[in-house]
Enzyme design. Structure first.
Site: not given
Ligand code: AKB
Length: 324
Positions: A8, A10-11, A34-35, A141, A145
């Site tokens: 990642g 280039l993120g 990166d991809i 997300y 995590k």
């Molecule tokens: C997002 O907003 O998705 C990220 C995070 C807090 O993990 N910046």
């Protein structure tokens, strides 16, 4: 860490991390991946390789060929994009992490895998959110995590893989724009402050979230990875933060330099709902105690550096406001 594979690159984090790691460990020691490839310093300033992190064999081969002793695995989808594409988010975030862990196990490397304040859910205490508390995230997300934290812990216990990690707050930076996050409004506010002297926030008044300036985020990754393992009681998923702010607090800080800065609101229901499920202010005392985490940038120092740097970087034709 001596020879590092960065995914990642280039993120938002990777583009500054690649440059800093090359400064610290030497240009040839850092393989940025990166991809896609572009003309940024991260892609051009040292070894670079195209890598799709969901391809386990390619991941292993890139790390083996580079003789990596550490992998910093940043490739992932952020919160708002992950909510829009939940299946892809699971495949990329979990598939990529599993490949990073397997490569680490096979080659005997160290691994850094970032978690996020998103790993907490609406059941966690909102103020002073402890290091150890309920992890019941309500977003894809956050689920990726929280599961990623457990997976890293599993590889440590079962295979003795040295997998370390931080729960990042929103990160403020000026190099590569963030993409698809909920906390991105903070970065946008600084950019629009310089461009037009006004900003319309998609996150509402009084929505407090933890934030940190990118130099502190990068320094904290390096400190954690270099920390003596015998001091680390958890090793994985440490809470880190430098400030708890809402949009108006950032606007007030900007007005010290741009007194006419205007802040308006037009709430995005998706991102507001995500933010409402996250803590207001997390407790980073375990990181302070176990590996001396100490951020250098508070809100005003972040604002001063962001505005000065953006003012320098943006072409005159894009600057609509005068900085004090
Ligand atoms: C997002 O907003 O998705 C990220 C995070 C807090 O993990 N910046």
């Amino acid at each position: 860490m001596k020879r590092i594979l960065l995914t990642g690159a280039l993120g938002q984090i990777g583009s500054e991390m690649a440059v800093k790691l090359r400064e610290l460990y030497g240009d040839d020691a850092v393989l940025a991946t990166d991809i896609r490839k572009d003309h940024s310093e991260a892609a051009q300033g040292g070894p670079f390789r195209l890598l799709d992190v969901t391809d386990g064999r390619a991941f292993h081969e890139a790390a083996r060929a580079h003789r990596a002793d550490a992998i910093i695995h940043l490739a992932a989808l952020l919160s708002a994009t992950a909510e829009a594409k939940p299946m892809f988010a699971w495949q990329l975030n979990m598939g990529g992490l599993l490949n990073a862990l397997e490569t680490t196990r096979e080659l005997g490397c160290q691994l850094f895998a970032p978690s996020s304040i998103a790993a907490f859910g609406p059941d966690a205490p909102r103020q002073g959110t402890p290091q150890d508390t309920w992890l019941r995230p309500a977003t894809m997300y956050g689920i990726s995590k929280a599961a990623g934290e457990q997976l890293c812990e599993y590889y440590y216990r079962k295979y003795d893989v040295d997998a370390r990690g931080l729960r990042f707050p929103g990160l403020v930076s000026h190099t590569a724009p963030p993409g698809g996050g909920t906390t991105d409004y903070a970065v946008e506010m600084y950019v629009y402050a310089i461009k037009s002297g006004r900003y319309t926030s998609y996150i509402g008044k009084g929505t407090y979230l933890d934030m940190m300036y990118m130099p502190d985020a990068i320094a904290s990754v390096v400190s954690l990875m270099e920390a003596d393992a015998s001091r680390l009681k958890r090793r994985n998923a440490y809470n880190v933060t430098a400030m708890s702010v809402d949009p108006e607090a950032i606007a007030a800080s900007i007005r010290r330099r741009l007194p006419d800065f205007e802040l308006r609101f037009d709430i995005d229901p998706l991102r507001q709902e995500i933010a409402d499920g996250w803590p207001d202010a997390i407790d980073a005392s375990a990181a302070c105690k176990e590996w001396d985490f100490r951020p250098a940038y508070d809100l005003d120092r972040t604002t001063d550096d962001m505005l000065a740097t953006l003012h320098r970087k943006l072409p005159d034709s894009e600057k609509g406001a005068i900085l004090l």
